[in-house]
Design a protein around this motif. Structure first.
Motif, mmCIF file in Angstrom:
data_model
loop_
_atom_site.group_PDB
_atom_site.id
_atom_site.type_symbol
_atom_site.label_atom_id
_atom_site.label_comp_id
_atom_site.label_asym_id
_atom_site.label_seq_id
_atom_site.Cartn_x
_atom_site.Cartn_y
_atom_site.Cartn_z
ATOM 1 N N TYR A 141 -2.567 35.172 62.700
ATOM 2 C CA TYR A 141 -1.639 34.252 63.367
ATOM 3 C C TYR A 141 -1.344 34.706 64.798
ATOM 4 O O TYR A 141 -1.489 33.915 65.742
ATOM 5 C CB TYR A 141 -0.358 34.127 62.549
ATOM 6 C CG TYR A 141 0.540 32.995 62.980
ATOM 7 C CD1 TYR A 141 0.512 31.770 62.318
ATOM 8 C CD2 TYR A 141 1.432 33.133 64.046
ATOM 9 C CE1 TYR A 141 1.333 30.728 62.706
ATOM 10 C CE2 TYR A 141 2.256 32.098 64.441
ATOM 11 C CZ TYR A 141 2.198 30.898 63.766
ATOM 12 O OH TYR A 141 3.004 29.856 64.167
ATOM 13 N N PRO A 142 -0.925 35.969 65.026
ATOM 14 C CA PRO A 142 -0.663 36.379 66.408
ATOM 15 C C PRO A 142 -1.934 36.501 67.235
ATOM 16 O O PRO A 142 -1.914 36.272 68.455
ATOM 17 C CB PRO A 142 0.039 37.729 66.251
ATOM 18 C CG PRO A 142 -0.388 38.238 64.914
ATOM 19 C CD PRO A 142 -0.566 37.026 64.052
ATOM 20 N N VAL A 143 -3.038 36.840 66.602
ATOM 21 C CA VAL A 143 -4.310 36.957 67.327
ATOM 22 C C VAL A 143 -4.682 35.615 67.945
ATOM 23 O O VAL A 143 -5.004 35.520 69.138
ATOM 24 C CB VAL A 143 -5.420 37.444 66.380
ATOM 25 C CG1 VAL A 143 -6.783 37.398 67.072
ATOM 26 C CG2 VAL A 143 -5.125 38.856 65.881
ATOM 27 N N LEU A 144 -4.623 34.555 67.136
ATOM 28 C CA LEU A 144 -4.953 33.226 67.646
ATOM 29 C C LEU A 144 -3.905 32.756 68.646
ATOM 30 O O LEU A 144 -4.229 32.098 69.639
ATOM 31 C CB LEU A 144 -5.081 32.238 66.487
ATOM 32 C CG LEU A 144 -6.241 32.511 65.518
ATOM 33 C CD1 LEU A 144 -6.209 31.535 64.345
ATOM 34 C CD2 LEU A 144 -7.584 32.427 66.231
ATOM 35 N N GLY A 145 -2.646 33.110 68.389
ATOM 36 C CA GLY A 145 -1.594 32.728 69.328
ATOM 37 C C GLY A 145 -1.826 33.301 70.706
ATOM 38 O O GLY A 145 -1.547 32.642 71.726
ATOM 39 N N ASN A 146 -2.360 34.505 70.775
ATOM 40 C CA ASN A 146 -2.640 35.134 72.063
ATOM 41 C C ASN A 146 -3.747 34.415 72.829
ATOM 42 O O ASN A 146 -3.882 34.604 74.044
ATOM 43 C CB ASN A 146 -3.025 36.599 71.872
ATOM 44 C CG ASN A 146 -1.860 37.459 71.434
ATOM 45 O OD1 ASN A 146 -0.705 37.111 71.663
ATOM 46 N ND2 ASN A 146 -2.157 38.582 70.793
#
Length: 306
Positions: free
Chosen positions: A92-97
């Motif tokens: 989730y945070p990887v894609l958000g970045n």
């Protein structure tokens, strides 16, 4: 739009998204299924859980937030319910970045191949295997792509906002792909299966073809085995829905073998299949909508016993 599809933006920036309606209770049921696999496989294979967010998690305009449930809290409940022995892969945070990049299709319900690349990179990190950077791939483009969301929504704004479908073919690694292909009826039940046959992993689609997401393995209704020139003794089994189709092509430099099973089509006993193919790693890679369905969990349970 029709069927509750959220349409955001205008002109060539138009984006169509499926709303999300899952709950924490549903995600805990999915986690229990993943835990069950860990119990069954024990020390024989490491189990990983990588729920895949849907585009609406990153691109929903404020005015439409009432039409969709948040995915991060549900995903947190899923991770909290996993056994300590299961390796969580939180993308989730990887894609958000990378949300400012084209990591999700604007005209299709899937993510884009670039999003799958970042997810595969995070999985490789958690699994402790090497990973090939994007500069070791050839970039291929299908122009004027309009995916499934026009058919779902029938909104002309989606049809009038074609995009490039960009995918990446690895260099510097050899691989062979073998398929067992299923025949399915009008109710999507498997009625027959082929003998194992060699084929291409990456299919070619012409510009303007709305089926370009089937570039990977030609779709869902098959078992796929990729044998690579990477010799590290690691053999991964990916249990996925169609979102997972875009993942294996980034793992040819990470695993000796990659086996791909769709969560909706499988006729064998999964334990016996893993033993016969000496599987060392099992990755659950379902998008959050499928991870919130009791039917998905029941299907995975059936594979343990059929």
């Amino acid at each position: 739009a029709r069927r509750g599809i959220i349409i955001a933006g205008t002109g060539r920036s138009t984006r169509a998204m499926e709303p999300y309606g899952g709950t924490s209770a549903q995600s805990r049921t999915y986690a229990a299924t993943v835990n069950r696999y860990q119990e069954v496989f024990g020390r024989g294979a490491t189990v990983y859980c990588m729920p895949i967010p849907n585009a609406v998690a990153y691109y929903c305009p404020d005015a439409a937030l009432g039409w969709t449930a948040p995915q991060r809290p549900v995903m947190d409940s899923l991770f909290a319910a996993l056994s300590d022995s299961v390796r969580a892969v939180d993308i989730y945070p990887v894609l958000g970045n990378h949300a400012a990049e084209p990591i999700y299709s604007r005209t299709d319900h899937h993510w884009a191949p670039l999003g799958a690349y970042y997810a595969a990179e995070e999985f490789a990190r958690v699994a402790g295997v090497p990973f090939m950077p994007l500069d070791r791939y050839d970039r291929r483009v299908v122009h004027r792509y309009v995916g499934s969301m026009y058919g779902y929504s029938k909104d002309i704004a989606v049809k009038n906002a074609p995009e490039d479908f960009v995918y990446y073919v690895p260099r510097d690694v050899k691989y062979t792909t073998t398929y067992i292909t299923y025949t399915i009826d009008e109710n999507y039940h498997v009625t027959a299966e082929s003998r194992p046959m060699r084929g291409a992993f990456f299919m070619h689609y012409r510009d303007g073809n709305g089926g370009a997401y089937c570039t990977f393995m030609g779709g869902d209704t098959k078992i796929t085995q990729v044998v690579t020139s990477t010799k590290n003794g690691r053999r991964v089994l990916i249990l996925k829905d169609s979102f997972g189709n875009a993942l294996p092509g980034y793992l040819f430099g990470s695993f000796e073998e990659i086996h791909v099973v769709d969560c909706r089509y499988f006729t064998k006993n999964i334990v016996r299949y893993a033993e016969d193919n000496r599987i060392t790693d099992i990755l659950f890679a379902n998008n959050m909508i499928h991870a919130s369905m009791e039917r998905t969990c029941a299907t995975y349970e059936r594979y343990l016993n059929q």
